[in-house]
Structures are given as structure tokens and as C-alpha cells.
Enzyme design. Structure first.
Site, PDB file in Angstrom:
ATOM      1  N   GLY A   5      43.860   7.101 -17.723  1.00 54.78           N
ATOM      2  CA  GLY A   5      43.754   5.685 -18.056  1.00 54.78           C
ATOM      3  C   GLY A   5      44.140   5.435 -19.491  1.00 54.78           C
ATOM      4  O   GLY A   5      43.630   6.102 -20.392  1.00 54.78           O
TER       5      GLY A   5
ATOM      6  N   ASN B  46      34.108   6.035 -12.383  1.00 57.06           N
ATOM      7  CA  ASN B  46      35.452   6.326 -11.877  1.00 57.06           C
ATOM      8  C   ASN B  46      35.429   6.105 -10.373  1.00 57.06           C
ATOM      9  O   ASN B  46      34.691   6.772  -9.660  1.00 57.06           O
ATOM     10  CB  ASN B  46      35.834   7.772 -12.208  1.00 57.06           C
ATOM     11  N   GLY B  47      36.243   5.170  -9.897  1.00 54.07           N
ATOM     12  CA  GLY B  47      36.270   4.886  -8.462  1.00 54.07           C
ATOM     13  C   GLY B  47      36.410   3.405  -8.202  1.00 54.07           C
ATOM     14  O   GLY B  47      36.752   2.617  -9.093  1.00 54.07           O
TER      15      GLY B  47
ATOM     16  N   CYS C 253      40.347   6.374 -13.366  1.00 54.95           N
ATOM     17  CA  CYS C 253      39.713   6.347 -14.666  1.00 54.95           C
ATOM     18  C   CYS C 253      39.246   7.763 -14.967  1.00 54.95           C
ATOM     19  O   CYS C 253      39.327   8.645 -14.117  1.00 54.95           O
ATOM     20  CB  CYS C 253      38.505   5.398 -14.692  1.00 54.95           C
TER      21      CYS C 253
ATOM     22  N   TYR D  44      49.350  14.326  -7.928  1.00 56.91           N
ATOM     23  CA  TYR D  44      49.847  13.576  -9.078  1.00 56.91           C
ATOM     24  C   TYR D  44      48.829  13.364 -10.199  1.00 56.91           C
ATOM     25  O   TYR D  44      49.138  13.573 -11.362  1.00 56.91           O
ATOM     26  CB  TYR D  44      50.370  12.217  -8.598  1.00 56.91           C
TER      27      TYR D  44
END
Length: 595
Positions: free
Chosen positions: A120, A194-195, A94, A335
Site C-alpha cells: 500500500g 488488512n482485508g 494493505c 503477485y
């Protein structure tokens, strides 16, 4: 597209808070200090005690009816989803943004979320604070689909947080789109996360036993409940109190009636950076590319285990808890992050270029041209071509206008999904020995289709070079990787993968070479997806088993919302031998397949 607007108001007196450092509006680069230990605070609240008597409400009352359709396929079977063909990559986690002290905070947040859209694409949301009122707008879709001028006009104020979402926990429903806003005894709080929390299910069960009511299936809501029941004072110590109960990965931004708070987990799995605009506004974001777009100067990372509190008196920093050696996600450099970002203090572009150079040195092959699988393989391919002394060409052209669902022609076209997204350039490929560089191979299905496309376009030879080590294990820290049974490198040798894909040769970046490149920073990265050695053991995490329903946020049955929970491997640790660890992985896989 569905959009909701909610508001929460102050329900109690504001809590006093200690301040440290200068007013951000008075200086562009105020010094930041990190305390050597956590501030003294009351003893932690035990989840086994009687529940707190305070009323607690989640303001995200988004209805789920209308977001499900029948499981039956279209009569013509023409409406098909190509998520697997989309990239066949681990999905981004995210992206989060937080802004304090800017008169156009919501618009700056909107632009920053655009810069983080690659992290996202399923949903976006924002919370802005105006006159101590938290206003939130969330929606399903891209940032540009959720927000427009009229929506941003509903989010005045000089403080805002935002979120772009790919679901790693919780189904992709509107009710799960962040930021979440909640009211508790002393006011209101919004959070963007985020996580992924690996002890989410245990925490949720204990909270529900004590009377908590959950409105979403996201692990982030647990954090709000823990804050609400905490006895710590002042407010930011409630956040510290809550985070000390969490296990896993979390980079979070919180907003209250008068404060912006940024937190990063003790291992620092997910990135979070801090910057400052020329008007003194403080900005937090998942990547520096978001700072660049809104012309904020990068200052530093939020340190692992650190809490940063920003209010009218400035920025204060404290240690969340004693933290071990950082374990930052190496896939950010392989990536996830954009090449123009600086992540974990290193240039993503330079890392990927070096990965390609290593491949050219360690896995050379006689070739005529080097191409990339766009877009994530481009920089590594440039590095390979430069080191090998072979020209880099655009052998595959990527379409950027492809949605999630397509109407397939009545007559089936082989590899339709990949062809719609990637178009081979015959003039570059015909009669050539081609090296094609990609960042990773997950299931191998897309790679095999790409090789076939290249050979059908006239390539004489196709040599695959992968700018990462083989992925053999799932990630439990905010990256949506398939279950280990679906990972081709966990089931096949390199030669078997080469044969499956159909290329003339195949080589991966070795993990030893990767660590050598990182040099002294090497121990600070997490390599669990390459080794199966987890810094924080996954004990009850949500992963997809073979054949599980793949939720796209709009289709599927109610039963799929909380499905897919499996027991994580308990005994895979750093001290085990490779053979012992391998045997336990096999036993773990076999057990799950039998169930």
C-alpha cells in the site's frame, strides 16, 4: 503531504484479563497453545437491542477540507494520472504490523512498514502506547513521507501498531488512513486492518439506526463500534464478540493501554505471521519480509480464526470461532507478496519459480530469449528460462522513480505512461524471438502497450506467458480488482485476448496445474478470481463499475466518497454447474451495465 497527531487517554479502570504462557521477555520462543473451542462468554449483543448508553468517540478528527480539488482538468490538460498504466494489476490490499515489548517499538514498526510498502502506497500510520496513553500519527503518502525523526520522537513506548494502505473500502482520504483510535467506557483501543468486510454496509446501517456516528467511510470503523457496544468481559472477548458479526476477510492488530491483540478471520484470507526479536519482543506482520528487516525470528502464522493476546504476562491464544476449511488468497503467491516472504507456510519465490517451469512445460515455444515484465514477473521468468533451457535477459528495465502524476509533453507521445515506467533494451530484443513472462493480465491495456514497445524495439516475435490462470471475477476480500465487465478474460477467449494484445502467442497457467502444484494444500486456497465461486458470498460490496470515478485520494468530488456500491451476485455457489453459474454472471453483468 498532510500529517495529524492525536492522543487518547484512559477513561476508566483497566479490565482484568486471563494470562497463559511465559513472559515474552524471558524466553525467545515461548510455547503457544490454541484452545480447542472458544472461551465461554456472555451471550452476543444483538444489534437490534437498544443502543449502549456509553459515549463513543473516534479520535481521528482529520478535516477533509483541503483534500479535494476541482474536477476541472488543468487548462493545458498536461497533468494526467497514469494509475491504469501503472501496472494494470489487482491492487495490493494493505499491510499491518504489531510490536510488543520493544523499547524502540515505533522505530521497529517504521522499518517493518517500509518492508511492507509494496502492499500500500496511499497512506501510512502508527499508534504507540506510552504510560497508558495511545499516540497516533497518520499521513497521506509513503512511509518515508509520513514519518521522520521528529515524528518518531512523538511515539515513545514499548508497544506499537502500524499500517500501510491501499484503499479497498472507503475513499483515500486522510481521515481513512489507519490505524484508527477510539475511546470507550473502559479505555482506548487502536486497530489496523488488512482485508475487506463484505457485510460492512449492513452492519453500518444497523449501528447507525442504534445511534452510532461514523467519522470515516472505511469498513474498519465498524469493528471499533462493535467492540464499544459489546457486553463481553474481559476486553479480548469484546474483540471475539465483534468479529463473530463480521463476514469477509480481516487480519487485524489491536492495541490497548497494556495489550497487543492479533486476529485472523476464520477463512484466513489474508496473511498474518508472528515472530520474536532476540530481546523477547513479540512481532506480528502481514509478511515475513517485515520480520527479516527488524531481525525477528519467524515462529508461525496466526491461525485462521485465532486471537492472540500479548501482555506483560506473555502470549495467550484462543479460537475465535469454529472455522471452516481455510481459503487463503492464492494471489499472495502470484503477485502481492515479496518473493523473499514465506506466506501461508510456503516460499513465495519457490511458488513463482514453479509457475514458470509449468508454463515452459505446458506452453513451450521456439524462442531465443526469455524476459520478464518487472518486477512481479521476474521469478516466474527465471523458472521458465531454466526449464526451457533458454537464456534469461533483462529486456525491460523498470524505472523506480516514477510518481503518481506526470506532466506530459505538449506533443502527445503514444504509450507515454508505460514508456516512462518500462524501457526496452534493444540489444536484447532486436531480431529475437522473445518470450515475455508476466504474473497476470487484468484489463489487457498495459500488456498490449508492452507488446508494441517490444516490437518497436526490434523483437521479431513476442510470445506472452502468464503465470496465473485467467482472472474472470472480482475479489471482495481486500483486493481491489476491477468490476467483472473490465476483466478482459471475462469478455474474451485466449485467442481473442492474443489478438487484442497483438502478441504472436499467448498462454496462461492452467488452474488444474496450479492446484496440482499445491498438492494437498490446494483446498486451503481461494480461487474465486479465477472461478467466480466465492467462499463467503458478496452481498453488498464496493466494486468499481465501468466509468466510475477513480479516486486517487486527493482529487474528485464529494459525491464520489461513498459511490460505487452495487449488489453482489447472490446465487453463485459451489454447487452450481459451470453453465448455470456462467449464465447468472452474464445476467448480473447485463443488469449492472443497464443501471
Amino acid at each position: 503531504m498532510a500529517v495529524t497527531t492525536t492522543a487518547s487517554t484512559t477513561t476508566g479502570a483497566a479490565t482484568a484479563i486471563y494470562h497463559l504462557s511465559s513472559n515474552p521477555k524471558q524466553t525467545q520462543k515461548a510455547p503457544l497453545s490454541v484452545f480447542s473451542k472458544t472461551l465461554q462468554k456472555p451471550s452476543l449483543f444483538s444489534l437490534k437491542q437498544q443502543p449502549h448508553k456509553t459515549d463513543f468517540a473516534v479520535f481521528s478528527k482529520n478535516p477533509i477540507s483541503g483534500f479535494f480539488t476541482s474536477d476541472e482538468k488543468h487548462p493545458d490538460d498536461r497533468f494526467v494520472s497514469f494509475d491504469d498504466d501503472d501496472d494494470d494489476k489487482p491492487r495490493e490490499e494493505c499491510g499491518v504490523v504489531g510490536i510488543y515489548g520493544d523499547p524502540e517499538a515505533s522505530r521497529m514498526c517504521y522499518l517493518a512498514l517500509h518492508a511492507l510498502q509494496h502492499r500500500g502506497q496511499e497512506g501510512a500510520g502508527m499508534v504507540a502506547v506510552n504510560n497508558k496513553v495511545l499516540q497516533t500519527i497518520t499521513g497521506v503518502g509513503l512511509v518515508s513521507e509520513v514519518f521522520n525523526e521528529s515524528k518518531l520522537d512523538q511515539l515513545p513506548g514499548d508497544m506499537a501498531i502500524g499500517h500501510v494502505r491501499y484503499s479497498t473500502a472507503g475513499s483515500s482520504m486522510l481521515k481513512n488512513v489507519q490505524p484508527f483510535v477510539a475511546g470507550y467506557r473502559f479505555g482506548s483501543v487502536g486497530v489496523a486492518h488488512n482485508g475487506n468486510l463484505v457485510n460492512y454496509k449492513t452492519l453500518r446501517a444497523k449501528l447507525e439506526d442504534n445511534g452510532s456516528i461514523f467519522n470515516t467511510s472505511s469498513d474498519t470503523e465498524v469493528v471499533l463500534h462493535l467492540i464499544a457496544i459489546s457486553k463481553a468481559r474481559p476486553f479480548f472477548l469484546r474483540i471475539v464478540d465483534a468479529c463473530e458479526k463480521l463476514e469477509g476477510a480481516y487480519s487485524m492488530v489491536f492495541v490497548t493501554e497494556d495489550k497487543l491483540v492479533a486476529v485472523r478471520d476464520p477463512y484466513g484470507f489474508r496473511p498474518l505471521v508472528m515472530g520474536r526479536r532476540s530481546n523477547g519482543a513479540v512481532v506480528f506482520a502481514s509478511e515475513t519480509c517485515a520480520l527479516d528487516l527488524i531481525e525477528a525470528t519467524y515462529e508461525r502464522e496466526v491461525y485462521p480464526g485465532e486471537v492472540l493476546v500479548v501482555d506483560k504476562d506473555g502470549v495467550q491464544s484462543l479460537c475465535l470461532m469454529p472455522h471452516p476449511e481455510p481459503k487463503q488468497c492464492i494471489f499472495e503467491h502470484i503477485y502481492f507478496a515479496l518473493p523473499n516472504s514465506v506466506v501461508f507456510g510456503r516460499s513465495v519465490y519457490e511458488s513463482r519459480h514453479a509457475f514458470g517451469e509449468i508454463l515452459a512445460t505446458e506452453a513451450p515455444v521456439d524462442c531465443d530469449v526469455v524476459i520478464a515484465v518487472p518486477d512481479s514477473g521476474v521469478v516466474a521468468a527465471l523458472g521458465y528460462a531454466a526449464k526451457a533451457g533458454v537464456p534469461f535477459q533483462q529486456g525491460l528495465i523498470r524505472s523506480h522513480y516514477v510518481g503518481r502524476t506526470f506532466i506530459e509533453p505538449s506533443q502527445k507521445i503514444r504509450d507515454f505512461g508505460v514508456k516512462l515506467k518500462l524501457s526496452p533494451v534493444r540489444g536484447v530484443l532486436e531480431g529475437k524471438r522473445v518470450v515475455v513472462v508476466d504474473d497476470s493480465i487484468v484489463r489487457g491495456t498495459t500488456s498490449s502497450k508492452i507488446v508494441r514497445l517490444l516490437k518497436e524495439a526490434g523483437a521479431k516475435e513476442v510470445h506472452m506467458r502468464i503465470a496465473s490462470p485467467p482472472i474472470i471475477a472480482s475479489c471482495y476480500y481486500g483486493v481491489d480488482t476491477p468490476s467483472s465487465e473490465e476483466l478482459i478474460s471475462n469478455r474474451m477467449s485466449v485467442e481473442e485476448i492474443r489478438d487484442f494484445i497483438g502478441c504472436d502467442s499467448l498462454a496462461f497457467l492452467s488452474i488444474d496445474s496450479l492446484k496440482k502444484l499445491l498438492a494437498k494444500d490446494s483446498p486451503a486456497f481461494c480461487y474465486a478470481c479465477f472461478s467466480g465461486k466465492y467462499p463467503v458470498m458478496p452481498r453488498e460490496v464496493k466494486v468499481k463499475r465501468v466509468g466510475d470515478f477513480k479516486d486517487d485520494g486527493l482529487n474528485g468530488s464529494i459525491d464520489s466518497i461513498d459511490g460505487g456500491w452495487v449488489q453482489g451476485p447472490r446465487n453463485l455457489n459451489e454447487n452450481q454447474s459451470d453453465s448455470s453459474r456462467h449464465n447468472e454472471l452474464i445476467a448480473y453483468k447485463t443488469s449492472n451495465l443497464q443501471h
